[in-house]
Design an enzyme around this catalytic site. Structure first.
Site, PDB file in Angstrom:
ATOM      1  N   GLY A 143       0.650  -1.262   0.003  1.00 43.65           N
ATOM      2  CA  GLY A 143       0.052   0.117  -0.097  1.00 43.65           C
ATOM      3  C   GLY A 143       0.884   1.275   0.087  1.00 43.65           C
TER       4      GLY A 143
ATOM      5  N   GLU B 139      -1.446   5.279   5.683  1.00 39.03           N
ATOM      6  CA  GLU B 139      -0.898   4.035   5.484  1.00 39.03           C
ATOM      7  C   GLU B 139       0.625   4.171   6.090  1.00 39.03           C
ATOM      8  OE1 GLU B 139      -1.312   2.024   1.822  1.00 39.03           O
ATOM      9  OE2 GLU B 139      -3.186   3.133   1.506  1.00 39.03           O
TER      10      GLU B 139
HETATM   11  N1  CAA Z   1       6.298  -7.641   7.257  1.00 38.61           N
HETATM   12  C1  CAA Z   1       6.280  -8.865   7.677  1.00 38.61           C
HETATM   13  N2  CAA Z   1       5.962  -8.820   9.199  1.00 38.61           N
HETATM   14  C2  CAA Z   1       5.909  -7.747   9.940  1.00 38.61           C
HETATM   15  C3  CAA Z   1       6.217  -6.588   9.328  1.00 38.61           C
HETATM   16  C4  CAA Z   1       6.283  -6.630   7.880  1.00 38.61           C
HETATM   17  N3  CAA Z   1       6.513  -5.426   7.051  1.00 38.61           N
HETATM   18  N4  CAA Z   1       6.313  -5.454   9.951  1.00 38.61           N
HETATM   19  C5  CAA Z   1       6.266  -6.246  11.247  1.00 38.61           C
HETATM   20  N5  CAA Z   1       6.129  -7.603  11.179  1.00 38.61           N
HETATM   21  C6  CAA Z   1       6.237  -8.492  12.127  1.00 38.61           C
HETATM   22  C7  CAA Z   1       7.100  -8.599  13.140  1.00 38.61           C
HETATM   23  O1  CAA Z   1       8.099  -9.224  12.620  1.00 38.61           O
HETATM   24  C8  CAA Z   1       6.497  -9.020  14.366  1.00 38.61           C
HETATM   25  O2  CAA Z   1       6.604 -10.514  14.011  1.00 38.61           O
HETATM   26  P1  CAA Z   1       6.833 -11.695  15.497  1.00 38.61           P
HETATM   27  O3  CAA Z   1       5.295 -11.595  16.181  1.00 38.61           O
HETATM   28  O4  CAA Z   1       6.724 -12.819  14.881  1.00 38.61           O
HETATM   29  O5  CAA Z   1       7.856 -10.995  16.170  1.00 38.61           O
HETATM   30  C9  CAA Z   1       5.289  -8.762  14.517  1.00 38.61           C
HETATM   31  O6  CAA Z   1       4.676  -8.252  13.212  1.00 38.61           O
HETATM   32  C10 CAA Z   1       4.954  -7.092  15.179  1.00 38.61           C
HETATM   33  O7  CAA Z   1       5.904  -6.445  14.905  1.00 38.61           O
HETATM   34  P2  CAA Z   1       6.462  -5.190  15.695  1.00 38.61           P
HETATM   35  O8  CAA Z   1       6.775  -5.840  16.943  1.00 38.61           O
HETATM   36  O9  CAA Z   1       7.252  -4.428  14.812  1.00 38.61           O
HETATM   37  O10 CAA Z   1       5.159  -4.638  15.917  1.00 38.61           O
HETATM   38  P3  CAA Z   1       4.669  -2.856  16.452  1.00 38.61           P
HETATM   39  O11 CAA Z   1       3.611  -3.115  17.476  1.00 38.61           O
HETATM   40  O12 CAA Z   1       6.002  -2.322  17.501  1.00 38.61           O
HETATM   41  O13 CAA Z   1       4.319  -2.248  15.356  1.00 38.61           O
HETATM   42  C11 CAA Z   1       4.615  -0.642  13.434  1.00 38.61           C
HETATM   43  C12 CAA Z   1       5.018  -2.008  14.267  1.00 38.61           C
HETATM   44  C13 CAA Z   1       5.527  -0.499  12.299  1.00 38.61           C
HETATM   45  C14 CAA Z   1       4.632   0.431  14.226  1.00 38.61           C
HETATM   46  C15 CAA Z   1       3.129  -1.026  12.853  1.00 38.61           C
HETATM   47  O14 CAA Z   1       2.218  -0.921  13.876  1.00 38.61           O
HETATM   48  C16 CAA Z   1       2.527  -0.070  11.646  1.00 38.61           C
HETATM   49  O15 CAA Z   1       2.966  -0.185  10.725  1.00 38.61           O
HETATM   50  N6  CAA Z   1       1.869   1.070  12.146  1.00 38.61           N
HETATM   51  C17 CAA Z   1       1.307   1.998  11.416  1.00 38.61           C
HETATM   52  C18 CAA Z   1      -0.035   1.544  10.842  1.00 38.61           C
HETATM   53  C19 CAA Z   1      -0.578   1.927   9.746  1.00 38.61           C
HETATM   54  O16 CAA Z   1       0.289   2.203   8.474  1.00 38.61           O
HETATM   55  N7  CAA Z   1      -1.724   2.399   9.651  1.00 38.61           N
HETATM   56  C20 CAA Z   1      -2.454   2.910   8.443  1.00 38.61           C
HETATM   57  C21 CAA Z   1      -3.841   1.856   8.370  1.00 38.61           C
HETATM   58  S1  CAA Z   1      -4.341   1.849   6.694  1.00 38.61           S
HETATM   59  C22 CAA Z   1      -5.066   3.477   6.332  1.00 38.61           C
HETATM   60  O17 CAA Z   1      -4.219   4.529   6.440  1.00 38.61           O
HETATM   61  C23 CAA Z   1      -6.618   3.619   5.866  1.00 38.61           C
HETATM   62  C24 CAA Z   1      -6.785   3.531   4.333  1.00 38.61           C
HETATM   63  O18 CAA Z   1      -7.708   3.102   3.832  1.00 38.61           O
HETATM   64  C25 CAA Z   1      -5.852   4.249   3.675  1.00 38.61           C
END
Ligand code: CAA
Length: 380
Positions: A242, A363
């Site tokens: 995305g 996103e």
């Molecule tokens: N690919 C695969 N796995 C991933 C990953 C990725 N890119 N990123 C994290 N993971 C996995 C990690 O490896 C971890 O795996 P395990 O459980 O096996 O250890 C698990 O996911 C948890 O990862 P984190 O510990 O890094 O998680 P976190 O709670 O610290 O969050 C974050 C990480 C990057 C902050 C994430 O929460 C994030 O991207 N936040 C932003 C959310 C976002 O973009 N929201 C927008 C929503 S959509 C929108 O805007 C509406 C629309 O319609 C356009």
């Protein structure tokens, strides 16, 4: 940059550019002012294959690659950022997870009607207390017999009002946090499902951004997408793709700002000559183009990595971060070059400026992109 594209990609770009110029651009301002979803344009885009560019023909897609999709989203967004994100949210956030994580049955059931544009897709992850902290979702999905029962409310769903199919994230084991979250495919016709508040926004006003309410929504077992408790990863992988869609949307806004600035600077005369003769304006144009091309190259590289099946999370975050900042930079300079005219609705500059801002937020905010980038560099 043309030399980096294949003949097929150049042909697609020229076709979408013509469609955007002739069909989308003339009504973009009006749709924006009237908060009007461009349904006719989406129908025509669907006929051209733009609702399923990067998906195999066997499911009704156009069978092209991810770079082609990126090019199309940029061209559409150059004319109208709202239309760009309608296509991007549908394609990257709804079709992509079904294609990547769905069973053969789910793909056959949902993709043909989505890729043909008959049913628009949306993604529902965020909630009032789960924005950047996406794992904090409070919407629950409980297994009762052979059914899933969903309760809660989601926010910020792009295409929320028009979408027929949602990929929706809910908590299946809340105590496990990100490891207790699952993904579901939800048909908008399911009893108990409804659209709540429709947001009034600063920009991209021709899109709908809505709340989704789930009141004892009963889903069959095969609504589960992927494995139970693996939904957070599905959401993260989906957002990686995305973010390239949003980077492409931002590139479209940046290019629109530059092209309008050049046109205006050549036409507008002050002190007896066109303002393009002044270095102050020339330097602004040069800086804008450097920002645009740098972000384009990052987006191109990340799209190529996705095509090749490489891990591209960091590169997608870099592309989205730099493209959204380029869009803000260029839209800001576009108003400056237009002077007082740029501050009025008689020119598109103010629309570009308002539309650009959201690319730094949805996103994943710019701060979240920096977090993704730095975590990958600092990990042991
Ligand atoms: N690919 C695969 N796995 C991933 C990953 C990725 N890119 N990123 C994290 N993971 C996995 C990690 O490896 C971890 O795996 P395990 O459980 O096996 O250890 C698990 O996911 C948890 O990862 P984190 O510990 O890094 O998680 P976190 O709670 O610290 O969050 C974050 C990480 C990057 C902050 C994430 O929460 C994030 O991207 N936040 C932003 C959310 C976002 O973009 N929201 C927008 C929503 S959509 C929108 O805007 C509406 C629309 O319609 C356009």
């Amino acid at each position: 940059m043309d030399s980096l594209l294949t003949e097929d990609q150049l042909m697609l770009r020229d076709m979408v550019r013509k469609f955007a110029k002739e069909r989308i651009e003339p009504e973009a301002g009006d749709n924006e002012r009237n908060h009007r979803f461009p349904q006719e344009i989406i129908n025509e885009a669907a006929e051209m294959g733009l609702m399923g560019i990067a998906y195999p023909e066997e499911f009704g897609g156009a069978g092209m690659d991810y770079l082609s999709y990126m090019i199309a989203v940029e061209e559409v967004s150059r004319a109208c950022a709202s239309t760009g994100v309608i296509i991007s949210a549908h394609s990257s956030l709804a079709c992509d997870p079904i294609f990547r994580f769905g069973t053969e049955h789910q793909k056959q059931k949902y993709l043909p009607s989505m890729l043909s544009g008959e049913r628009i897709g949306a993604f529902s992850l965020s909630e009032s207390n789960a924005g950047s902290d996406a794992g904090a979702t409070q919407t629950t999905a409980k297994k009762v017999g052979d059914k899933w029962i969903l309760n809660g409310s989601k926010l910020w769903a792009t295409n929320g009002k028009q979408a027929g199919i949602f990929v929706l994230i809910a908590s299946t084991e809340p105590e496990l946090k990100t490891r207790g979250v699952s993904a579901f495919i939800v048909d908008a016709n399911t009893p108990g499902y409804s659209v709540g508040k429709v947001e009034r926004k600063l920009g991209i006003k021709a899109t709908s951004t809505t709340e989704i309410i789930l009141d004892n929504v009963e889903l069959s077992e095969d609504a589960l997408l992927g494995e139970v408790n693996k939904g957070f990863k599905i959401a993260m992988v989906t957002l990686d793709g995305g973010r390239l869609g949003i980077a492409s949307q931002a590139l479209g806004i940046a290019r629109a700002s530059i092209e309008d600035s050049i046109k205006y600077a050549k036409e507008r005369k002050q002190f007896g000559q066109s303002i393009s003769k002044f270095q102050a304006i020339q330097w602004m144009i040069a800086d804008m183009w450097c920002q645009y091309e740098s972000a384009w190259l990052l987006t191109w590289r990340a799209s190529k990595m996705k095509n090749e099946g490489l891990d591209y999370s960091r590169e997608a975050a870099m592309a989205k971060l730099m493209a959204s900042e380029a869009a803000m930079f260029c839209a800001n300079k576009c108003i400056q070059i237009h002077g007082g005219n740029g501050y009025t609705e008689d020119f598109n500059a103010e629309r570009y400026y308002r539309d650009a801002k959201i690319t730094e937020i949805y996103e994943g905010t710019s701060e979240i992109q920096r977090l993704v980038i730095s975590r990958s560099l600092l990990k042991d």
